[in-house]
Design a protein around this motif. Structure first.
Motif, mmCIF file in Angstrom:
data_model
loop_
_atom_site.group_PDB
_atom_site.id
_atom_site.type_symbol
_atom_site.label_atom_id
_atom_site.label_comp_id
_atom_site.label_asym_id
_atom_site.label_seq_id
_atom_site.Cartn_x
_atom_site.Cartn_y
_atom_site.Cartn_z
ATOM 1 N N LYS A 3 -34.104 28.625 7.207
ATOM 2 C CA LYS A 3 -35.525 28.303 7.276
ATOM 3 C C LYS A 3 -35.833 27.181 6.317
ATOM 4 O O LYS A 3 -35.242 27.064 5.251
ATOM 5 C CB LYS A 3 -36.386 29.527 6.920
ATOM 6 N N CYS A 165 -48.502 29.681 21.037
ATOM 7 C CA CYS A 165 -48.385 29.601 19.576
ATOM 8 C C CYS A 165 -49.550 28.765 19.063
ATOM 9 O O CYS A 165 -49.452 27.540 18.997
ATOM 10 C CB CYS A 165 -47.056 28.963 19.173
ATOM 11 N N GLN A 183 -47.313 31.355 11.198
ATOM 12 C CA GLN A 183 -47.467 30.926 12.578
ATOM 13 C C GLN A 183 -47.525 32.162 13.474
ATOM 14 O O GLN A 183 -46.800 33.138 13.245
ATOM 15 C CB GLN A 183 -46.300 30.032 12.996
ATOM 16 N N VAL A 185 -47.050 33.888 17.200
ATOM 17 C CA VAL A 185 -46.260 33.683 18.406
ATOM 18 C C VAL A 185 -46.423 34.883 19.335
ATOM 19 O O VAL A 185 -46.263 36.025 18.907
ATOM 20 C CB VAL A 185 -44.764 33.499 18.071
ATOM 21 N N LYS A 197 -40.293 32.241 18.023
ATOM 22 C CA LYS A 197 -40.280 32.627 16.617
ATOM 23 C C LYS A 197 -39.152 31.919 15.868
ATOM 24 O O LYS A 197 -39.350 31.432 14.743
ATOM 25 C CB LYS A 197 -40.113 34.138 16.498
ATOM 26 N N PHE A 200 -40.204 28.211 15.100
ATOM 27 C CA PHE A 200 -41.196 28.043 14.034
ATOM 28 C C PHE A 200 -40.690 28.582 12.702
ATOM 29 O O PHE A 200 -41.228 28.234 11.646
ATOM 30 C CB PHE A 200 -42.522 28.699 14.423
ATOM 31 N N GLY A 201 -39.641 29.403 12.739
ATOM 32 C CA GLY A 201 -39.062 29.888 11.497
ATOM 33 C C GLY A 201 -38.467 28.800 10.633
ATOM 34 O O GLY A 201 -38.293 28.986 9.425
ATOM 35 N N THR A 204 -41.932 27.430 8.590
ATOM 36 C CA THR A 204 -42.699 28.244 7.658
ATOM 37 C C THR A 204 -41.972 29.539 7.350
ATOM 38 O O THR A 204 -41.226 30.040 8.193
ATOM 39 C CB THR A 204 -44.096 28.554 8.234
ATOM 40 N N VAL A 207 -43.499 34.002 10.271
ATOM 41 C CA VAL A 207 -43.877 33.908 11.676
ATOM 42 C C VAL A 207 -44.299 35.296 12.129
ATOM 43 O O VAL A 207 -43.528 36.260 12.015
ATOM 44 C CB VAL A 207 -42.718 33.391 12.558
ATOM 45 N N THR A 209 -45.297 37.771 15.065
ATOM 46 C CA THR A 209 -45.216 37.959 16.512
ATOM 47 C C THR A 209 -46.257 38.977 16.952
ATOM 48 O O THR A 209 -46.483 39.987 16.283
ATOM 49 C CB THR A 209 -43.816 38.436 16.928
#
Length: 477
Positions: A3, A165, A183, A185, A197, A200-201, A204, A207, A209
């Motif tokens: 990440k 998202c 974020q 998702v 996920k 976007f991981g 940031t 994430v 969900t």
């Protein structure tokens, strides 16, 4: 999984990551900042944008709007080849992910205009290959991803992944917030959710969900509508305090000090490309599903009416003046001042100008904003000044519409000396402390105007505005 965070920029998307090549469709504020943030962590991004002005700016290595530090990042990634762009979607055997970030403006009937999303969905369907992922990031009413976009993609009759998202960054801080804010998702199925996920991981550390496309669509709308409603209450408190000859700034800040159950949002104009429409989009979706309009639109209507009420207040004050009103200048034309932006979309200056013109048909209405492009500012169809001194000269009313940080550098004593005798400085944000104006000039603000006193009593008074310069309503977009 690796990440990337704002503190650890060395953690990049590995070469073997299956979804490393991204196509972002729509390079407005949301799309371009996302593209740069994704390039920062190692994604290979291709942007699609039909506006030739945006493409010309990118070719010159800069953004088409003001965002601190963005131009340098754009130039870096364009020059390195990590960020490419063009006017249409091109078939690509190696691309795996499409992110849709086109605008969803409201029609004149306050309904969502989905034409851009529908057009893009058709374009993506034409080039879609088995196993590719489509993510929507545009703000839509609940159900659009499943009921509008999915059927267009299904026309190809091939397997694909689909997720929603929502964007949720603040203009002026987008790059920072893309690497720090959670974020959201939600996918059409579990596989789509996990895949989005994972992408976007890299941006940031967090994430979140949710269980469905619809839940993800709702998150953005609820967040922004909540803020709009809270700002509306702060603005109502300001008007109540004006009537009661009490400072709203003092009341709100004193009530919130070390008291956890009090709200601490100060009054100010509420506009911008998100807050001006999201309560309508939320309500539209609810009504389509059989629900009722509620508090969301009442708050929105109250905030929308602020320019009308403010213009009427100024007109009432000026009727007590001994001279005609010949010139009014609005300081701050963008939709907000902090964080600093050049974005004119949803600016409350537009309706404020209209109402001032109605009350003062013979006055020159002008504008000054140190952060906006003078060419873009011509859309207001008023006289645009390029500096504060020329704007203030022979002016009867200066109207601070935003709290742009550059305004803190202004010498109000000097500016008031350039204004006409009997002139008024009206400040939505109460951003100047220990105001000491030239004789015959006055200063008042939203929620601190003592309406029990006649206009002449404002006069040449030294007054203290207790609100800090950053106070007031700001927008998340």
């Amino acid at each position: 999984m690796l990440k990337a965070t704002a503190e650890n920029s060395e953690m990049k998307v590995p070469e073997g990551f299956e979804d490393k090549r991204i196509c972002i469709i729509g390079l407005g504020y949301v799309g371009l900042t996302l593209a740069v943030a994704m390039c920062d962590v190692g994604f290979q991004v291709h942007g699609v944008e039909r506006n030739p002005h945006v493409l010309d700016c990118l070719s010159a290595g800069k953004a088409h709007f003001l965002e601190r530090g963005l131009d340098e990042r754009v130039a870096k990634h364009v020059n390195s080849g990590h960020f490419s762009f063009g006017a249409k979607i091109e078939p690509d055997d190696h691309r795996r992910v499409y992110i849709i970030t086109v605008g969803t403006p409201l029609t004149s009937e306050k309904q969502t205009n989905l034409s851009a999303i529908q057009s893009v969905a058709r374009d993506v369907a034409e080039v879609l290959k088995p196993g590719e992922l489509i993510m929507l990031r545009s703000t839509v009413r609940i159900g659009v991803t499943r009921d509008v976009v999915k059927p267009l993609l299904d026309s190809r009759d091939i397997p694909y992944a689909l997720a929603f998202c929502p964007e949720r960054t603040l203009e002026g801080k987008a790059i920072e917030e893309l690497t720090s804010l959670p974020q959201i998702v939600g996918g059409v199925d579990n596989g789509s959710t996990i895949r989005a996920k994972n992408i976007f991981g890299f941006l940031t550390p967090t994430v979140i969900t949710v269980s469905s496309l619809e839940a993800a669509e709702m998150v953005k709308l609820v967040n922004n509508t909540q803020r709009d409603y809270m700002f509306a209450f702060a603005n109502e408190v300001a008007e109540i305090c004006d009537v009661c000859s009490v400072s709203a700034i003092e009341v709100i800040r004193a009530g919130a000090l070390n008291y956890p159950r009090a709200f601490n949002i100060l009054p100010g104009p509420v506009g911008g490309p998100c807050l001006e429409k999201d309560p309508y989009i939320l309500t539209e979706g609810v009504v389509q599903k059989g629900g009722q309009e509620g508090l969301a639109l009442r708050a929105r209507h109250f905030n929308e009416a602020m320019p009308s009420r403010s213009a009427a207040l100024i007109a009432s004050h000026r009727r007590g003046s001994n001279s005609a009103t010949k010139k009014i200048v609005i300081f701050g034309l963008a939709f907000k001042g902090r964080p600093e932006t050049s974005d004119l979309r949803g600016s409350m200056a537009y309706p404020l100008i209209k109402h001032l013109q109605a009350h003062f048909p013979d006055a020159v209405i002008g504008g000054f904003d140190p952060s906006t492009d003078p060419e873009e500012a011509k859309s207001f169809k008023i006289e645009i000044f390029d500096n504060a001194e020329s704007a203030a000269t022979d002016t009867d009313v200066i109207f601070f519409q935003t709290n742009n940080p550059r305004f803190q550098e202004l010498n109000l004593t000097r500016l008031s000396g350039l204004m006409r005798n009997g002139a008024l400085i009206y400040d939505y944000w109460n951003q100047f402390k220990d105001v000491n104006l030239n004789e015959g000039r006055s200063y008042a603000g939203l929620g601190t105007w003592l309406t029990a006193n006649p206009p002449s009593s404002l006069g040449n008074k030294k007054r203290t505005a207790s609100a800090p310069a950053y106070a007031g309503s700001v927008e998340i977009v």
